[in-house]
Design a protein around this motif. Structure first.
Motif, PDB file in Angstrom:
ATOM      1  N   GLU A   7       1.158  -1.516   0.049  1.00 47.33           N
ATOM      2  CA  GLU A   7       0.025   0.002  -0.155  1.00 47.33           C
ATOM      3  C   GLU A   7       0.904   1.363  -0.004  1.00 47.33           C
ATOM      4  OE1 GLU A   7      -3.959  -1.181   2.599  1.00 47.33           O
ATOM      5  OE2 GLU A   7      -1.894  -0.578   4.014  1.00 47.33           O
ATOM      6  N   ILE A   8       1.800   1.474   0.916  1.00 49.84           N
ATOM      7  CA  ILE A   8       2.675   2.431   0.996  1.00 49.84           C
ATOM      8  C   ILE A   8       3.377   2.576  -0.503  1.00 49.84           C
ATOM      9  CG2 ILE A   8       4.752   3.126   1.744  1.00 49.84           C
ATOM     10  CD1 ILE A   8       3.733   1.792   4.659  1.00 49.84           C
ATOM     11  N   GLU A   9       3.441   1.322  -1.265  1.00 52.58           N
ATOM     12  CA  GLU A   9       4.862   1.288  -2.763  1.00 52.58           C
ATOM     13  C   GLU A   9       3.251   2.476  -3.776  1.00 52.58           C
ATOM     14  OE1 GLU A   9       7.809  -0.679  -4.347  1.00 52.58           O
ATOM     15  OE2 GLU A   9       6.538  -2.175  -4.122  1.00 52.58           O
ATOM     16  N   ALA A  10       2.523   1.792  -3.416  1.00 53.79           N
ATOM     17  CA  ALA A  10       1.199   2.453  -4.240  1.00 53.79           C
ATOM     18  C   ALA A  10       1.774   3.588  -3.917  1.00 53.79           C
ATOM     19  CB  ALA A  10       0.032   0.997  -4.502  1.00 53.79           C
ATOM     20  N   ALA A  11       1.211   3.992  -2.735  1.00 52.31           N
ATOM     21  CA  ALA A  11       1.030   5.747  -2.727  1.00 52.31           C
ATOM     22  C   ALA A  11       2.648   6.556  -3.326  1.00 52.31           C
ATOM     23  CB  ALA A  11       0.974   6.284  -0.968  1.00 52.31           C
ATOM     24  N   ASP A  16       1.175  10.316  -3.430  1.00 54.55           N
ATOM     25  CA  ASP A  16       0.699  10.870  -2.484  1.00 54.55           C
ATOM     26  C   ASP A  16       1.405  10.834  -1.265  1.00 54.55           C
ATOM     27  OD1 ASP A  16      -1.571  10.325  -3.757  1.00 54.55           O
ATOM     28  OD2 ASP A  16      -1.769   8.598  -3.323  1.00 54.55           O
ATOM     29  N   LEU A  17       2.369   9.753  -0.811  1.00 53.14           N
ATOM     30  CA  LEU A  17       3.740  10.572   0.089  1.00 53.14           C
ATOM     31  C   LEU A  17       5.066  10.357  -0.031  1.00 53.14           C
ATOM     32  CD1 LEU A  17       3.409   6.725   1.396  1.00 53.14           C
ATOM     33  CD2 LEU A  17       2.328   8.997   2.111  1.00 53.14           C
ATOM     34  N   ASP A  18       6.112  11.622   1.411  1.00 56.90           N
ATOM     35  CA  ASP A  18       7.057  12.201   1.023  1.00 56.90           C
ATOM     36  C   ASP A  18       8.399  10.767   0.570  1.00 56.90           C
ATOM     37  OD1 ASP A  18       9.283  12.300   2.703  1.00 56.90           O
ATOM     38  OD2 ASP A  18       9.218  14.610   2.025  1.00 56.90           O
ATOM     39  N   PRO A  23       9.404   2.517   1.534  1.00 55.78           N
ATOM     40  CA  PRO A  23       8.691   2.367   1.880  1.00 55.78           C
ATOM     41  C   PRO A  23       8.699   1.049   3.145  1.00 55.78           C
ATOM     42  CG  PRO A  23       8.450   1.933   0.051  1.00 55.78           C
ATOM     43  CD  PRO A  23       9.629   2.508  -0.257  1.00 55.78           C
ATOM     44  N   SER A  24      10.319   0.730   3.658  1.00 55.33           N
ATOM     45  CA  SER A  24       9.527  -0.085   4.740  1.00 55.33           C
ATOM     46  C   SER A  24      10.356   0.804   6.171  1.00 55.33           C
ATOM     47  CB  SER A  24      11.249  -0.679   3.959  1.00 55.33           C
ATOM     48  OG  SER A  24      12.259  -0.180   4.455  1.00 55.33           O
ATOM     49  N   VAL A  25      10.621   1.948   5.908  1.00 56.46           N
ATOM     50  CA  VAL A  25       9.971   2.661   6.991  1.00 56.46           C
ATOM     51  C   VAL A  25       9.037   3.384   7.254  1.00 56.46           C
ATOM     52  CG1 VAL A  25      11.419   4.671   7.960  1.00 56.46           C
ATOM     53  CG2 VAL A  25      12.853   4.070   6.485  1.00 56.46           C
ATOM     54  N   TYR A  26       8.636   3.964   6.688  1.00 53.49           N
ATOM     55  CA  TYR A  26       7.132   4.074   6.268  1.00 53.49           C
ATOM     56  C   TYR A  26       6.307   3.095   6.634  1.00 53.49           C
ATOM     57  CZ  TYR A  26       6.993   8.468   4.243  1.00 53.49           C
ATOM     58  OH  TYR A  26       6.938  10.054   4.382  1.00 53.49           O
ATOM     59  N   ASN A  43      -1.848  12.302   6.806  1.00 53.17           N
ATOM     60  CA  ASN A  43      -1.918  13.416   7.524  1.00 53.17           C
ATOM     61  C   ASN A  43       0.105  13.346   7.275  1.00 53.17           C
ATOM     62  OD1 ASN A  43      -3.599  14.353   9.061  1.00 53.17           O
ATOM     63  ND2 ASN A  43      -4.081  12.435   9.109  1.00 53.17           N
ATOM     64  N   TYR A  44       0.310  12.927   5.516  1.00 53.41           N
ATOM     65  CA  TYR A  44       1.686  12.399   5.578  1.00 53.41           C
ATOM     66  C   TYR A  44       2.721  13.589   5.728  1.00 53.41           C
ATOM     67  CZ  TYR A  44       2.381  15.633   1.576  1.00 53.41           C
ATOM     68  OH  TYR A  44       1.839  16.421   0.383  1.00 53.41           O
ATOM     69  N   ARG A  45       2.063  14.885   6.045  1.00 51.58           N
ATOM     70  CA  ARG A  45       3.517  15.419   6.461  1.00 51.58           C
ATOM     71  C   ARG A  45       4.048  16.044   7.320  1.00 51.58           C
ATOM     72  NH1 ARG A  45       1.208  19.771   2.269  1.00 51.58           N
ATOM     73  NH2 ARG A  45       1.950  19.738   0.926  1.00 51.58           N
ATOM     74  N   GLU A  46       2.466  15.305   8.752  1.00 51.68           N
ATOM     75  CA  GLU A  46       2.998  15.251   9.757  1.00 51.68           C
ATOM     76  C   GLU A  46       3.725  14.174  10.053  1.00 51.68           C
ATOM     77  OE1 GLU A  46       0.586  13.786  14.250  1.00 51.68           O
ATOM     78  OE2 GLU A  46      -0.637  15.194  12.389  1.00 51.68           O
ATOM     79  N   HIS A  47       3.659  12.889   9.566  1.00 52.46           N
ATOM     80  CA  HIS A  47       4.397  11.549   9.786  1.00 52.46           C
ATOM     81  C   HIS A  47       5.695  11.467   9.518  1.00 52.46           C
ATOM     82  CE1 HIS A  47       0.329   9.777  11.861  1.00 52.46           C
ATOM     83  NE2 HIS A  47      -0.116   9.513  10.181  1.00 52.46           N
TER      84      HIS A  47
END
Length: 108
Positions: A7-11, A16-18, A23-26, A43-47
């Protein structure tokens, strides 16, 4: 359910993500914080800021984390010291740091 690697890799692919961290860190961050993909994207900026403030690195063992991540010079200062790295982690350091899939962070 926490965001998965896929899911993170797709984002990432969708923008959709910084992408400062892989992806493994996220995934490790989301696993510990119990964040699903929708929350991560919303809330990707906050995360990303939380990760930037707390991420230490990726280590193969608690021993590597202590020596390299915390920069403890055991061989020079204490050449005859024998340490149970896993017990040190379980007894004390797991309350100050967290680890997931080899990624270490300061506690949030």
């Amino acid at each position: 359910m926490s965001a998965t690697y896929e899911e993170i890799e797709a984002a990432f692919d969708n923008g959709d993500l910084d992408t400062t961290y892989p992806p493994s860190v996220y995934e490790a961050y989301c696993d510990y914080q119990e964040i699903d993909i929708d929350e991560l994207k919303d809330n990707y900026r906050e995360h990303a800021s939380n990760i930037a403030d707390n991420y230490i690195g990726n280590y193969d063992s608690h021993q590597d984390f202590f020596i390299d991540g915390l920069d403890i010079d055991i061989q020079t200062n204490y050449p005859y010291l024998v340490i149970d790295w896993d017990q040190s982690w379980e007894s004390n350091y797991r309350h100050e740091f967290f680890a997931s899939n080899g990624h270490y962070f300061h506690m949030f």
